[in-house]
Scaffold this motif. Structure first.
Motif, mmCIF file in Angstrom:
data_model
loop_
_atom_site.group_PDB
_atom_site.id
_atom_site.type_symbol
_atom_site.label_atom_id
_atom_site.label_comp_id
_atom_site.label_asym_id
_atom_site.label_seq_id
_atom_site.Cartn_x
_atom_site.Cartn_y
_atom_site.Cartn_z
ATOM 1 N N CYS A 10 0.700 -1.359 0.184
ATOM 2 C CA CYS A 10 0.163 -0.088 -0.174
ATOM 3 C C CYS A 10 0.867 1.321 -0.021
ATOM 4 N N PHE A 11 1.957 1.173 -0.750
ATOM 5 C CA PHE A 11 2.807 2.469 -0.846
ATOM 6 C C PHE A 11 3.750 2.145 -1.831
ATOM 7 N N GLY A 12 4.264 3.237 -2.480
ATOM 8 C CA GLY A 12 5.065 2.987 -3.654
ATOM 9 C C GLY A 12 6.135 4.196 -3.740
ATOM 10 N N PHE A 13 6.931 4.391 -4.772
ATOM 11 C CA PHE A 13 7.889 5.388 -4.970
ATOM 12 C C PHE A 13 7.630 5.815 -6.466
ATOM 13 N N VAL A 14 7.630 7.322 -6.484
ATOM 14 C CA VAL A 14 7.536 7.843 -8.249
ATOM 15 C C VAL A 14 8.560 8.913 -7.758
ATOM 16 N N LYS A 15 9.473 8.907 -9.105
ATOM 17 C CA LYS A 15 10.306 9.979 -9.162
ATOM 18 C C LYS A 15 10.085 10.930 -10.204
ATOM 19 N N GLU A 30 -9.779 11.621 -4.777
ATOM 20 C CA GLU A 30 -8.758 11.096 -3.658
ATOM 21 C C GLU A 30 -7.783 11.890 -3.545
ATOM 22 N N GLU A 31 -7.315 12.208 -2.368
ATOM 23 C CA GLU A 31 -6.333 12.959 -1.867
ATOM 24 C C GLU A 31 -4.910 11.994 -1.586
ATOM 25 N N TRP A 32 -3.747 12.249 -1.985
ATOM 26 C CA TRP A 32 -2.754 11.308 -1.623
ATOM 27 C C TRP A 32 -1.565 11.945 -0.709
ATOM 28 N N TYR A 33 -1.059 11.063 0.220
ATOM 29 C CA TYR A 33 -0.258 11.627 0.988
ATOM 30 C C TYR A 33 1.317 11.534 0.142
#
Length: 101
Positions: A10-15, A30-33
């Motif tokens: 339930c988490f990931g990384f985007v560069k 949806e709001e994203w953290y």
């Protein structure tokens, strides 16, 4: 990110090339953290600073509102002081044998 069984964590990384673009991440309503990735040492330092700040604020907020009362019968502590306002907490200190100090 996925665990060993392939289940989502339930988490990931985007560069992004531009950090400001990351703050715009939104899908539908949806709001994203979104937060900058930090090294463990950076996170620890930030959490320590936040904890110290919160502790200082709490001390400042309650400065002068606590009373220390000696030689008072257990059962009468709340009774005696309740007429002066709402008691947020009340604790009778006891010696090892259970007798109030």
């Amino acid at each position: 990110m996925r665990d060993a069984d392939g289940k989502s964590k339930c988490f990931g990384f985007v560069k992004f090339e531009n950090a400001d673009d990351a703050t715009k991440a939104k899908f539908g309503d949806e709001e994203w953290y979104v937060e900058k990735v930090q090294k463990k040492s950076e996170r620890k330092q930030e959490l320590k600073s936040r904890f110290e700040k919160n502790t200082k604020e709490a001390v400042d907020k309650y400065q002068g509102v606590n009373l220390y009362v000696k030689n008072l019968d257990d059962g009468k502590l709340k009774e005696l002081f309740s007429e002066f306002g709402t008691i947020m907490s009340c604790k009778v200190m006891r010696d090892p044998s259970g007798v109030s100090r």
